[in-house]
Scaffold this motif. Structure first.
Motif, PDB file in Angstrom:
ATOM      1  N   HIS A  96       8.029  -7.870 -19.255  1.00  0.00           N
ATOM      2  CA  HIS A  96       6.616  -7.695 -20.292  1.00  0.00           C
ATOM      3  C   HIS A  96       5.635  -7.564 -19.357  1.00  0.00           C
ATOM      4  CE1 HIS A  96       9.565  -8.121 -23.683  1.00  0.00           C
ATOM      5  NE2 HIS A  96       9.629  -9.364 -23.488  1.00  0.00           N
ATOM      6  N   SER A 146       4.851   5.046 -21.190  1.00  0.00           N
ATOM      7  CA  SER A 146       5.326   6.146 -22.526  1.00  0.00           C
ATOM      8  C   SER A 146       6.667   5.794 -22.739  1.00  0.00           C
ATOM      9  CB  SER A 146       4.983   7.438 -22.193  1.00  0.00           C
ATOM     10  OG  SER A 146       5.853   7.935 -21.231  1.00  0.00           O
ATOM     11  N   ARG A 147       7.578   5.316 -21.883  1.00  0.00           N
ATOM     12  CA  ARG A 147       8.985   5.446 -22.362  1.00  0.00           C
ATOM     13  C   ARG A 147       9.669   3.741 -21.671  1.00  0.00           C
ATOM     14  NH1 ARG A 147      10.509   9.231 -16.960  1.00  0.00           N
ATOM     15  NH2 ARG A 147      10.985   7.543 -15.369  1.00  0.00           N
ATOM     16  N   ASN A 148       8.812   2.872 -21.637  1.00  0.00           N
ATOM     17  CA  ASN A 148       9.175   1.545 -21.466  1.00  0.00           C
ATOM     18  C   ASN A 148       8.551   0.603 -22.605  1.00  0.00           C
ATOM     19  OD1 ASN A 148      11.078   1.390 -18.974  1.00  0.00           O
ATOM     20  ND2 ASN A 148       9.528   2.655 -18.522  1.00  0.00           N
ATOM     21  N   SER A 149       9.302   0.029 -23.540  1.00  0.00           N
ATOM     22  CA  SER A 149       8.617  -0.610 -24.795  1.00  0.00           C
ATOM     23  C   SER A 149       8.189  -2.044 -24.235  1.00  0.00           C
ATOM     24  CB  SER A 149       9.400  -0.740 -25.930  1.00  0.00           C
ATOM     25  OG  SER A 149      10.670  -1.225 -25.449  1.00  0.00           O
ATOM     26  N   GLY A 150       8.580  -2.395 -22.783  1.00  0.00           N
ATOM     27  CA  GLY A 150       8.329  -3.746 -22.595  1.00  0.00           C
ATOM     28  C   GLY A 150       6.980  -4.095 -21.958  1.00  0.00           C
ATOM     29  N   SER A 200       2.830   8.614 -26.883  1.00  0.00           N
ATOM     30  CA  SER A 200       4.135   7.811 -26.867  1.00  0.00           C
ATOM     31  C   SER A 200       3.999   6.318 -26.440  1.00  0.00           C
ATOM     32  CB  SER A 200       5.182   8.370 -26.228  1.00  0.00           C
ATOM     33  OG  SER A 200       5.691   9.779 -26.625  1.00  0.00           O
ATOM     34  N   ILE A 201       2.729   6.033 -25.900  1.00  0.00           N
ATOM     35  CA  ILE A 201       2.406   4.762 -25.404  1.00  0.00           C
ATOM     36  C   ILE A 201       1.968   3.843 -26.574  1.00  0.00           C
ATOM     37  CG2 ILE A 201       0.640   3.427 -24.054  1.00  0.00           C
ATOM     38  CD1 ILE A 201       0.278   6.031 -22.383  1.00  0.00           C
ATOM     39  N   LYS A 202       2.823   2.609 -26.551  1.00  0.00           N
ATOM     40  CA  LYS A 202       2.663   1.682 -27.728  1.00  0.00           C
ATOM     41  C   LYS A 202       1.839   0.360 -27.287  1.00  0.00           C
ATOM     42  CE  LYS A 202       5.173   4.073 -30.793  1.00  0.00           C
ATOM     43  NZ  LYS A 202       5.493   5.225 -29.777  1.00  0.00           N
ATOM     44  N   ALA A 203       1.728   0.383 -26.103  1.00  0.00           N
ATOM     45  CA  ALA A 203       1.101  -0.682 -25.419  1.00  0.00           C
ATOM     46  C   ALA A 203      -0.499  -0.712 -25.598  1.00  0.00           C
ATOM     47  CB  ALA A 203       1.291  -1.090 -24.049  1.00  0.00           C
TER      48      ALA A 203
END
Length: 262
Positions: free
Chosen positions: A95, A113-117, A201-204
């Motif tokens: 994380h 964009s491709r790593n949810s951690g 796509s970025i969730k952070a």
């Protein structure tokens, strides 16, 4: 006496045959710093010192810069991002907070964009929006290509080299002129990669820190990123350029600490 964990340590790791250099300092949650083009980990030393008060900071030299090996082929943002993904996995980093300045922002964008951690993303005067080119830019580029082909045809490969180098020096950017032949080819590739399509796509949670007088990656790029990244906020500094963290270190430090410790 400071514990060894609080001392900046030079480290190397082999990733796919490349010698990859980075430093580690501080303690706490992980944070990865990624420098801009033509720079190295030392450029972000002031950010490293601030962040190391609360985080374990990994400050990397991208391949082709600082003490890291140069890639053996023409890389794009994808290859640089894969390398950081392999580095994070090899070090057991969980994380991470990612901070990317300029070119490092490109890698941060694609990675997040491709790593949810990813815990948080910080983009500092970051690249990622394809630059708008004036007609004069294309005239300069294509006149160089035509001139290079003409000299090689008339003078041959060996005799034409000195004239081509003079022409390149007159037309190329300082980043391009100061790079090795391989890194010039990589720069020509990455500078034209547009990452706007990955931003939604970025969730952070994402913090954009910008100099309002930045001419390399203008403030309009930051505003576009703020619109496209779902959980993004922008802080801009008047009177600062492409190195906003050096132009106003006190304000930058205050904003950075507030975000990473919130």
């Amino acid at each position: 006496m400071s514990s060894p964990r609080n001392i900046n340590m030079d480290k190397y790791i082999d990733i796919d045959g490349l010698e990859f250099h980075y430093t580690v300092s501080g303690s706490g949650p992980a944070m990865v710093l990624m420098h801009g083009w033509g720079c190295d980990s030392s450029t972000l030393a002031s950010i490293e010192r601030i962040a190391a008060a609360s985080h374990t900071v990994y400050n990397v030299d991208f391949p082709g810069f600082g003490k890291s090996s140069e890639p053996g082929e023409v890389w794009g943002v994808e290859q640089y991002t894969r390398l950081i993904e392999k580095f994070v996995a090899a070090e057991g980093i969980m994380h991470p907070v990612l901070l990317g300045h300029s070119f490092g922002g490109r890698v941060g964008l694609l990675y997040a964009s491709r790593n949810s951690g990813v815990s948080k993303l910080i983009l500092v005067d970051a690249a990622g929006v394809k630059p708008r080119r004036k007609a004069s830019y294309y005239i300069k580029v294509y006149s160089y290509k035509l001139g290079k082909a003409f000299y090689r045809l008339v003078l041959g490969q060996e005799r034409s080299q000195a004239r081509i180098e003079r022409m390149r020096a007159a037309r190329g950017s300082s980043d391009y002129n100061n790079a090795s032949p391989m890194m010039r080819r990589i720069l020509s590739r990455v500078v034209n990669e547009d990452l706007c399509h990955v931003m939604p796509s970025i969730k952070a949670p994402t913090l954009l820190i910008w100099g309002e007088d930045d001419t390399a990656t203008p403030l309009s790029d930051a505003k576009k990123m703020e619109r496209l990244i779902p959980d993004a906020g922008l802080v801009s500094f008047p009177g600062c350029g492409h190195y906003s963290f050096l132009d106003n270190p006190y304000l930058f430090g205050s904003v950075l600490k507030s975000f990473i410790n919130s």
